[in-house]
Design a protein around this motif. Structure first.
Motif, short mmCIF file in Angstrom:
data_model
loop_
_atom_site.label_atom_id
_atom_site.label_comp_id
_atom_site.label_asym_id
_atom_site.label_seq_id
_atom_site.Cartn_x
_atom_site.Cartn_y
_atom_site.Cartn_z
N GLN A 89 38.20 34.59 8.25
CA GLN A 89 39.25 34.25 7.72
C GLN A 89 39.80 33.02 7.53
O GLN A 89 40.04 32.45 6.24
CB GLN A 89 40.37 35.43 8.35
N GLU A 90 40.02 32.77 8.58
CA GLU A 90 40.22 31.38 8.81
C GLU A 90 39.15 30.21 8.81
O GLU A 90 39.51 29.52 7.30
CB GLU A 90 40.29 31.13 10.57
N LEU A 91 37.94 30.47 8.40
CA LEU A 91 37.13 29.48 8.38
C LEU A 91 36.29 29.82 7.09
O LEU A 91 35.59 28.74 6.50
CB LEU A 91 35.59 29.01 9.61
N GLU A 92 36.90 31.39 6.55
CA GLU A 92 36.32 31.25 5.35
C GLU A 92 34.88 31.36 4.91
O GLU A 92 34.09 31.61 3.97
CB GLU A 92 37.20 30.25 3.74
N LEU A 93 34.03 31.27 6.22
CA LEU A 93 32.60 31.61 6.11
C LEU A 93 32.05 33.35 5.40
O LEU A 93 32.67 34.66 4.66
CB LEU A 93 32.15 31.81 7.77
N SER A 94 30.62 33.21 4.90
CA SER A 94 30.13 34.23 3.81
C SER A 94 29.29 34.98 4.74
O SER A 94 29.31 36.32 4.69
CB SER A 94 29.94 33.92 2.69
N GLN A 95 28.32 34.13 5.95
CA GLN A 95 27.68 35.35 6.54
C GLN A 95 27.95 34.44 7.78
O GLN A 95 28.21 33.04 8.18
CB GLN A 95 26.68 35.10 5.90
N ILE A 96 27.72 35.67 8.81
CA ILE A 96 27.17 34.81 10.43
C ILE A 96 26.29 34.84 10.79
O ILE A 96 25.90 36.77 10.59
CB ILE A 96 28.62 35.17 11.20
#
Length: 173
Positions: A126-133
């Motif tokens: 949500q905050e960093l707007e990453l698509s994958q971890i």
């Protein structure tokens, strides 16, 4: 994306995640000097307090240069340091990061780390707007593998003794 230096503290119901500079170096040293933990992380155990100080300085340089986010985990009830968690490797893929954690397996319940990890997943998507971890764990580190699985990560491959996990922002977590 904001400067990484502003992403602290991060709170869960029971834990606080804050910069390693907010933690006593001797507590970090106790964790990083443990031979079994170092072996599972495929690194040398810290031999001297100065090794740990160098590690903290290196991590904080990465944070200030927007290359990593690494926090000490502290239990809020008694301010006890319990481990390290971080999101790293942002430069490799702009919309991805790798989760890493250093924990004393014998003293930390899986439920506690799952609480921390779930909070970081929400933060990352949500905050960093990453698509994958991504996550990489030694196959002998059963508790960390269990934490990743309980948080919704899926095993994608095994390389030698390392199991690689992945969680997408489109997955249910």
């Amino acid at each position: 994306m904001k400067k990484f230096e502003f992403y602290h503290p991060i709170l869960t119901n029971q834990y606080s995640l804050d910069w390693l500079t907010k933690t006593k170096v001797k507590d970090i040293f106790a964790l990083r000097s443990h031979p079994q933990i170092a072996q599972q992380e495929h690194r040398s155990a810290d031999q001297e307090l100065t090794d740990t100080v160098a590690y903290v300085n290196q991590v904080m340089r990465q944070v200030m240069n927007n290359r990593a986010l690494v926090w000490g985990i502290t239990r809020r009830a008694d301010q006890q340091f319990i481990g390290i968690v971080g999101l790293t490797e942002f430069a490799d893929h702009p919309q991805q990061a790798t989760i890493q954690f250093t924990l004393p397996d014998e003293t930390l319940p899986v439920a506690a780390m799952t609480e921390v990890l779930k909070r970081l997943i929400i933060f990352a998507f949500q905050e960093l707007e990453l698509s994958q971890i991504n996550g990489a764990v030694d196959q002998e580190n059963i508790s960390q593998i269990q934490v990743l699985k309980e948080a919704g990560f899926s095993l994608v491959k095994t390389t030698g003794t390392i199991q690689h996990y992945q969680l997408s922002s489109t997955d249910k977590f």
